[in-house]
Scaffold this active site. Structure first.
Site, PDB file in Angstrom:
ATOM      1  N   ARG A  25       0.815  -1.223   0.000  1.00 53.47           N
ATOM      2  CA  ARG A  25       0.000   0.000   0.000  1.00 53.47           C
ATOM      3  C   ARG A  25       0.847   1.271   0.000  1.00 53.47           C
ATOM      4  O   ARG A  25       0.450   2.275  -0.599  1.00 53.47           O
ATOM      5  CB  ARG A  25      -0.972  -0.034   1.181  1.00 53.47           C
ATOM      6  CG  ARG A  25      -2.020  -1.125   0.999  1.00 53.47           C
ATOM      7  CD  ARG A  25      -3.201  -0.980   1.904  1.00 53.47           C
ATOM      8  NE  ARG A  25      -4.264  -1.905   1.525  1.00 53.47           N
ATOM      9  CZ  ARG A  25      -5.416  -2.022   2.163  1.00 53.47           C
ATOM     10  NH1 ARG A  25      -5.672  -1.263   3.218  1.00 53.47           N
ATOM     11  NH2 ARG A  25      -6.329  -2.879   1.757  1.00 53.47           N
ATOM     12  N   ASP A 127      12.643 -15.874  16.009  1.00 52.83           N
ATOM     13  CA  ASP A 127      13.828 -16.149  16.825  1.00 52.83           C
ATOM     14  C   ASP A 127      14.441 -14.904  17.462  1.00 52.83           C
ATOM     15  O   ASP A 127      15.177 -15.013  18.442  1.00 52.83           O
ATOM     16  CB  ASP A 127      14.900 -16.854  15.985  1.00 52.83           C
ATOM     17  CG  ASP A 127      14.431 -18.193  15.444  1.00 52.83           C
ATOM     18  OD1 ASP A 127      13.562 -18.812  16.089  1.00 52.83           O
ATOM     19  OD2 ASP A 127      14.920 -18.615  14.387  1.00 52.83           O
ATOM     20  N   ARG A 154       1.450 -24.859  33.640  1.00 52.45           N
ATOM     21  CA  ARG A 154       1.537 -24.623  35.082  1.00 52.45           C
ATOM     22  C   ARG A 154       0.273 -25.143  35.788  1.00 52.45           C
ATOM     23  O   ARG A 154       0.348 -25.688  36.899  1.00 52.45           O
ATOM     24  CB  ARG A 154       1.739 -23.148  35.379  1.00 52.45           C
ATOM     25  CG  ARG A 154       2.009 -22.850  36.853  1.00 52.45           C
ATOM     26  CD  ARG A 154       2.230 -21.376  37.106  1.00 52.45           C
ATOM     27  NE  ARG A 154       3.453 -20.890  36.482  1.00 52.45           N
ATOM     28  CZ  ARG A 154       4.673 -21.080  36.965  1.00 52.45           C
ATOM     29  NH1 ARG A 154       4.839 -21.797  38.079  1.00 52.45           N
ATOM     30  NH2 ARG A 154       5.722 -20.585  36.345  1.00 52.45           N
ATOM     31  N   HIS A 215       5.251 -27.339  42.394  1.00 53.50           N
ATOM     32  CA  HIS A 215       5.526 -27.585  40.977  1.00 53.50           C
ATOM     33  C   HIS A 215       6.703 -26.708  40.552  1.00 53.50           C
ATOM     34  O   HIS A 215       7.091 -25.781  41.267  1.00 53.50           O
ATOM     35  CB  HIS A 215       4.306 -27.244  40.123  1.00 53.50           C
ATOM     36  CG  HIS A 215       3.999 -25.778  40.123  1.00 53.50           C
ATOM     37  ND1 HIS A 215       3.309 -25.175  41.143  1.00 53.50           N
ATOM     38  CD2 HIS A 215       4.325 -24.783  39.253  1.00 53.50           C
ATOM     39  CE1 HIS A 215       3.210 -23.879  40.903  1.00 53.50           C
ATOM     40  NE2 HIS A 215       3.815 -23.610  39.762  1.00 53.50           N
ATOM     41  N   GLU A 222      15.776 -24.305  22.219  1.00 50.25           N
ATOM     42  CA  GLU A 222      16.069 -25.454  21.359  1.00 50.25           C
ATOM     43  C   GLU A 222      17.548 -25.559  21.012  1.00 50.25           C
ATOM     44  O   GLU A 222      18.039 -26.633  20.669  1.00 50.25           O
ATOM     45  CB  GLU A 222      15.233 -25.406  20.083  1.00 50.25           C
ATOM     46  CG  GLU A 222      15.594 -24.275  19.119  1.00 50.25           C
ATOM     47  CD  GLU A 222      14.782 -24.325  17.831  1.00 50.25           C
ATOM     48  OE1 GLU A 222      14.055 -25.317  17.632  1.00 50.25           O
ATOM     49  OE2 GLU A 222      14.881 -23.378  17.036  1.00 50.25           O
ATOM     50  N   GLN A 251       4.463 -22.295  17.619  1.00 45.72           N
ATOM     51  CA  GLN A 251       5.021 -20.977  17.941  1.00 45.72           C
ATOM     52  C   GLN A 251       5.059 -20.038  16.734  1.00 45.72           C
ATOM     53  O   GLN A 251       5.166 -18.823  16.886  1.00 45.72           O
ATOM     54  CB  GLN A 251       6.436 -21.139  18.502  1.00 45.72           C
ATOM     55  CG  GLN A 251       6.482 -21.898  19.809  1.00 45.72           C
ATOM     56  CD  GLN A 251       7.875 -22.395  20.140  1.00 45.72           C
ATOM     57  OE1 GLN A 251       8.658 -21.704  20.782  1.00 45.72           O
ATOM     58  NE2 GLN A 251       8.202 -23.604  19.708  1.00 45.72           N
ATOM     59  N   ARG A 252       4.986 -20.587  15.545  1.00 44.76           N
ATOM     60  CA  ARG A 252       5.025 -19.759  14.332  1.00 44.76           C
ATOM     61  C   ARG A 252       3.642 -19.320  13.865  1.00 44.76           C
ATOM     62  O   ARG A 252       3.529 -18.471  12.982  1.00 44.76           O
ATOM     63  CB  ARG A 252       5.700 -20.530  13.192  1.00 44.76           C
ATOM     64  CG  ARG A 252       7.197 -20.669  13.360  1.00 44.76           C
ATOM     65  CD  ARG A 252       7.797 -21.156  12.073  1.00 44.76           C
ATOM     66  NE  ARG A 252       9.217 -21.428  12.208  1.00 44.76           N
ATOM     67  CZ  ARG A 252       9.908 -22.163  11.362  1.00 44.76           C
ATOM     68  NH1 ARG A 252       9.284 -22.712  10.320  1.00 44.76           N
ATOM     69  NH2 ARG A 252      11.195 -22.360  11.528  1.00 44.76           N
TER      70      ARG A 252
END
Length: 319
Positions: A25, A127, A154, A215, A222, A251-252
C-alpha cells in the site's frame, strides 16, 4: 523507479502479512507497481510473480503466516541461479525487491544486489536472532504463544505436583526462552548463551519443594535441546514426576499481536521510503522505538549479544 517486488523467505513469522500489506500500500501510494513473489526465492527462480493491488492485501493485517507462502531455497547459493533470478526480475520490469525473512534471506538479498537488483530486507523471524535490531517481526506473537502454553502447563503441573520442562524455538538465540521464562515465571531458564549446571538446577527444584512449592517450570531453548533426557534425569535424581513438552511449530502460527502488526507496518512503510531514496542493499530495524535502515553487510557483521543482566534478574526473582 516504477515497479518493485516483495517476497517472504525462510521460516514464516506472524506479522509477515502486515508487512506485505504495508509494503504494497505504501508503494501504491507513491505510484509504484507491486509484484508479489510466491514461495520466496524458490518461487522467484520459477517465475512465480503476480501483480498486487490494494485488494490483494485486503483483510490480511491480522492473519498469521504469509499469503505469499514461503520456502527455503538452498540452490540460491549458486551464482547461476541468482543470475536467473535477476534476469526474471528484469523481464518483469522489476527494479527493486523487498525481502521479508531472517539472516539467510538477507544473505540472498545481499548477493542479489550485487547483480544490480535494488534490495531491502525486513527482519521476519520469531527467533529475534538479528543483532542489529531490538526486535524482529513475529517475536512478540511467538512470545505470547509460549507464555500462554507455560500458563496452561503450570495449571496441570500444579495439579499433579510435577516438574514441567518447556522447550521453545529460537535456534541458537535464547531470547524467546528468556523473555518467555520471565513472563511465565519459570523457576529456571536454560539458554545456549549461558552455562548450565544440572546439579544446581536439581538443587533449585528441591529447595523449592522445601519452601512449599508444589511444581516447577523450566524453559529450555532449542539451541540447548535435550529436554526429554533432562526430564528423565531430574525424575531419576529427585523422584519428582517430570514431563517435557516441545512446543514446535505452534510458535510460528496465530494472529499477530498488536505490537507485531504495528512493527511490521512501520518497517514495511520504511522499506518503500528507503527504495524511493535510491538506496539499496539495506535492512530495516528498530532501536529505542526508532525505525532505521542499515547496510546489509554491516547488519550481518554485528556480533549477536545476549542480555546477561536480564537473565540474572530472571534467576533472582523466579526461584
Amino acid at each position: 523507479m516504477k515497479k518493485i517486488a516483495v517476497l517472504t523467505s525462510g521460516g514464516d513469522a506472524p506479522g509477515m502479512n502486515a508487512a506485505l500489506r504495508a509494503v504494497t500500500r505504501m508503494a501504491l501510494h507513491h505510484g509504484l507497481e507491486v509484484m508479489g513473489v510466491q514461495r520466496g526465492y524458490a518461487g522467484l527462480i520459477n517465475g512465480e510473480l503476480f501483480k498486487m493491488d490494494r485488494k490483494s492485501v485486503s483483510e490480511i493485517i491480522n492473519r498469521g503466516g504469509t499469503i505469499l507462502r514461503t520456502a527455503r531455497c538452498l540452490e540460491f547459493k549458486q551464482e547461476e541461479v541468482r543470475e536467473k533470478a535477476a534476469q526474471i526480475l528484469k523481464a518483469y520490469g522489476v527494479e527493486a525487491l523487498v525481502v521479508i525473512g531472517g539472516d539467510g534471506s538477507f544473505m540472498g538479498a545481499k548477493l542479489l544486489s550485487k547483480l544490480g537488483v535494488k534490495t531491502v530486507g525486513l527482519p521476519g523471524t520469531i527467533d529475534n536472532d538479528l543483532s542489529y535490531t531490538d526486535y524482529t517481526i513475529g517475536f512478540d506473537t511467538a512470545l505470547n504463544t509460549v507464555v500462554d502454553a507455560i500458563n496452561k502447563l503450570r495449571d496441570t503441573s500444579t495439579s499433579h505436583e510435577r516438574v514441567s520442562i518447556v522447550e521453545v524455538m529460537g535456534r541458537n538465540c535464547g531470547d524467546l526462552a528468556l523473555y518467555a521464562g520471565i513472563a511465565g515465571g519459570a523457576e529456571a531458564i536454560i539458554v545456549p548463551e549461558m552455562p548450565f549446571d544440572k546439579d544446581e538446577l536439581i538443587k533449585t527444584i528441591l529447595e523449592g519443594r522445601t519452601n512449599g512449592k508444589t511444581h516447577s517450570i523450566i524453559v529450555v531453548a532449542e539451541g540447548v535441546g535435550g529436554s526429554a533426557e533432562l526430564a528423565k534425569e531430574i525424575e531419576s535424581v529427585t523422584g519428582i514426576e517430570t514431563r517435557a513438552t516441545i512446543l514446535g511449530h505452534i510458535q510460528r502460527g496465530g494472529s499477530p499481536t498488536a505490537d507485531d502488526i504495528v512493527l511490521a507496518s512501520r518497517m514495511g512503510a520504511k522499506a518503500v521510503e528507503v527504495l524511493l531514496e535510491g538506496k539499496t542493499s539495506k535492512v530495516i530495524g528498530i532501536k529505542e522505538n526508532r525505525i532505521f535502515d542499515m547496510d546489509i553487510d554491516e547488519a550481518l557483521d554485528i556480533e549477536r549479544s545476549f542480555d546477561e543482566s536480564l537473565y540474572e534478574m530472571a534467576n533472582a526473582i523466579n526461584k
